[in-house]
Design a protein around this motif. Sequence first.
Motif, short mmCIF file in Angstrom:
data_model
loop_
_atom_site.label_atom_id
_atom_site.label_comp_id
_atom_site.label_asym_id
_atom_site.label_seq_id
_atom_site.Cartn_x
_atom_site.Cartn_y
_atom_site.Cartn_z
N ALA A 196 45.45 44.54 43.51
CA ALA A 196 45.61 43.06 44.14
C ALA A 196 46.68 42.78 45.32
O ALA A 196 47.99 43.07 45.31
CB ALA A 196 45.91 42.35 43.10
N ALA A 243 41.07 39.75 42.61
CA ALA A 243 42.37 39.47 42.00
C ALA A 243 42.38 39.88 43.39
O ALA A 243 42.55 39.73 44.45
CB ALA A 243 43.00 40.77 41.76
N PHE A 294 43.37 35.62 39.72
CA PHE A 294 42.55 36.87 38.41
C PHE A 294 41.64 35.75 38.54
O PHE A 294 41.32 35.17 37.88
CB PHE A 294 42.83 36.96 37.59
CG PHE A 294 44.82 37.42 37.53
CD1 PHE A 294 44.84 38.98 37.91
CD2 PHE A 294 45.67 37.04 37.58
CE1 PHE A 294 45.76 39.40 38.42
CE2 PHE A 294 46.99 37.76 38.16
CZ PHE A 294 46.71 38.66 38.47
#
Length: 219
Positions: free
Chosen positions: A16, A43, A54
């Motif tokens: 992420a 993410a 998320f």
Amino acid sequence: MKKLKILLGISAIAVAGFFMVAADHIDAPAVAGGTSDITDFYAFRAQDQDNIAFVANVQGLLSPTASASAQFDENVLVEINIDTDADTVEDLLIQAVARDGKMYVFGPFAAGSSAGLNSTINTSAPLTVVDITGYNDAAVTATNASNGVKAFAGPRDDPFYFDFDQYNEILAGNAPGGFNNPGTDKFAGTNVLSIVVEVPKTLIGGTGTINTWLETKSK
């Protein structure tokens, strides 16, 4: 305290940074079409760039008719794993479980003994509670005033675009030209059950890049 065991292992591992996605529609035989079936995990940096969002999607390929009555399974724990030091071992967890029309989101908290095959819901972790949004209703969100964690849960249009039929033709050797442009989205008009958790980066820590993956666990 409630013990649960893994039904579906790892949906995918994503890094992420700005945006990563993993998809896994109905191709895990043990849970295909079931209430613990993971479809997508996203993410990304949130609109508030100090936060990370998320998105955990389960129960894919819901028709609009089915979406109206679809519910999160109260016996399924959705668990977001976060690795902050690049060793592919979870350092933090976010847990989400539905109860009586609400989604209870615990964390993020240090993984510790809550991680692994037999997870314990960490009821002492910071808690964000949100009413589950009904089908075709305006989105209901909630924020934990003490730590800034935001949450949403409810049915939403499947965001994953994939020409699945053409993909199968390619695998079978029947499509030498590859994918069509434009293709046909196999998931158009279908819905998923989404859990969205937005977390301040200060609660994640680490060096700026994280690994994150999703699990569902059931009694």
